[in-house]
Design a protein around this motif. Sequence first.
Motif, PDB file in Angstrom:
ATOM      1  N   LEU A 269       0.831  -1.215   0.000  1.00 23.90           N
ATOM      2  CA  LEU A 269       0.000   0.000   0.000  1.00 23.90           C
ATOM      3  C   LEU A 269       0.862   1.261   0.000  1.00 23.90           C
ATOM      4  O   LEU A 269       0.651   2.175  -0.795  1.00 23.90           O
ATOM      5  N   VAL A 270       1.835   1.300   0.882  1.00 24.09           N
ATOM      6  CA  VAL A 270       2.694   2.486   1.008  1.00 24.09           C
ATOM      7  C   VAL A 270       3.564   2.677  -0.230  1.00 24.09           C
ATOM      8  O   VAL A 270       3.780   3.807  -0.679  1.00 24.09           O
ATOM      9  N   LEU A 271       4.055   1.586  -0.782  1.00 24.15           N
ATOM     10  CA  LEU A 271       5.000   1.663  -1.903  1.00 24.15           C
ATOM     11  C   LEU A 271       4.334   1.621  -3.276  1.00 24.15           C
ATOM     12  O   LEU A 271       5.033   1.639  -4.294  1.00 24.15           O
ATOM     13  N   ALA A 272       3.012   1.580  -3.323  1.00 23.98           N
ATOM     14  CA  ALA A 272       2.306   1.500  -4.607  1.00 23.98           C
ATOM     15  C   ALA A 272       2.760   2.575  -5.602  1.00 23.98           C
ATOM     16  O   ALA A 272       3.006   2.258  -6.773  1.00 23.98           O
ATOM     17  N   PRO A 273       2.919   3.844  -5.192  1.00 18.83           N
ATOM     18  CA  PRO A 273       3.388   4.842  -6.165  1.00 18.83           C
ATOM     19  C   PRO A 273       4.801   4.549  -6.688  1.00 18.83           C
ATOM     20  O   PRO A 273       5.084   4.761  -7.872  1.00 18.83           O
TER      21      PRO A 273
ATOM     22  N   ALA B 143       8.222   2.792 -11.098  1.00 22.42           N
ATOM     23  CA  ALA B 143       9.272   1.929 -11.640  1.00 22.42           C
ATOM     24  C   ALA B 143       8.762   1.170 -12.860  1.00 22.42           C
ATOM     25  O   ALA B 143       9.463   1.067 -13.875  1.00 22.42           O
ATOM     26  N   ALA B 144       7.536   0.665 -12.783  1.00 25.15           N
ATOM     27  CA  ALA B 144       6.967  -0.083 -13.909  1.00 25.15           C
ATOM     28  C   ALA B 144       6.840   0.803 -15.147  1.00 25.15           C
ATOM     29  O   ALA B 144       7.179   0.383 -16.262  1.00 25.15           O
TER      30      ALA B 144
ATOM     31  N   ILE C  83      15.023  -0.590  -5.470  1.00 26.59           N
ATOM     32  CA  ILE C  83      13.635  -0.649  -5.938  1.00 26.59           C
ATOM     33  C   ILE C  83      13.404  -1.916  -6.758  1.00 26.59           C
ATOM     34  O   ILE C  83      12.303  -2.477  -6.747  1.00 26.59           O
ATOM     35  N   ASP C  84      14.454  -2.402  -7.422  1.00 26.63           N
ATOM     36  CA  ASP C  84      14.303  -3.619  -8.229  1.00 26.63           C
ATOM     37  C   ASP C  84      13.879  -4.828  -7.399  1.00 26.63           C
ATOM     38  O   ASP C  84      13.278  -5.761  -7.916  1.00 26.63           O
ATOM     39  N   GLU C  85      14.146  -4.809  -6.093  1.00 25.46           N
ATOM     40  CA  GLU C  85      13.817  -5.932  -5.219  1.00 25.46           C
ATOM     41  C   GLU C  85      12.368  -5.906  -4.714  1.00 25.46           C
ATOM     42  O   GLU C  85      11.872  -6.902  -4.194  1.00 25.46           O
ATOM     43  N   LEU C  86      11.681  -4.780  -4.848  1.00 26.59           N
ATOM     44  CA  LEU C  86      10.351  -4.630  -4.251  1.00 26.59           C
ATOM     45  C   LEU C  86       9.309  -5.658  -4.717  1.00 26.59           C
ATOM     46  O   LEU C  86       8.462  -6.059  -3.913  1.00 26.59           O
TER      47      LEU C  86
END
Length: 180
Positions: free
Chosen positions: A11-15, A20-21, A85-88
């Motif tokens: 939820l927090v990292l959705a943006p 990144a996508a 960020i690639d690991e998220l």
Amino acid sequence: MDIVLSLAALLVLAPVLLGAAVAITLETGFPVLFRQTRVGLNGREFSMYKFRSMVKNASQVGPYFTTDNDPRITRVGRFIRRTSIDELPQILNVLKGDMSLVGPRPDVPVQRSLYAEADWVRRCSVRPGITGLAQALYRSDSTGVQRLEADLRYAREASLWLDLKICWWTLRRLGGQGAN
């Protein structure tokens, strides 16, 4: 705890995940995610997710590991690797039960040959993590021996307190040196 924290993180990292996508798609197109077979708890293989940070045919161009200034890494890829960020997307692996938030980083199957049998069994006795003791202490600047020692130490001493310390140390290292 892994499930609750992973759902909250999504939820927090959705943006950040969406950004990144989009950046990966604009630079190199689809697919956005990279899947690779890794070894988990008790030696069970699973597909681990990462944001794609390399050219599309990277596995045909070079080995399973990267080097400094690896030409296969894209411009966006350098940024998402440096910031981790690639690991998220591995949060999805945690939700599926393949991984934990904290534990030794999962190896690719071919790396088994690098271990003594007892060390491999010990390392696979705990669920692999998005971050681990080796990453918290060294990021990517460790030798194979240092990583192995840290992974085996974690397998011997795993506890909530150690997990909390590893999370704190990892957060302090994010975006710093040693990510490739």
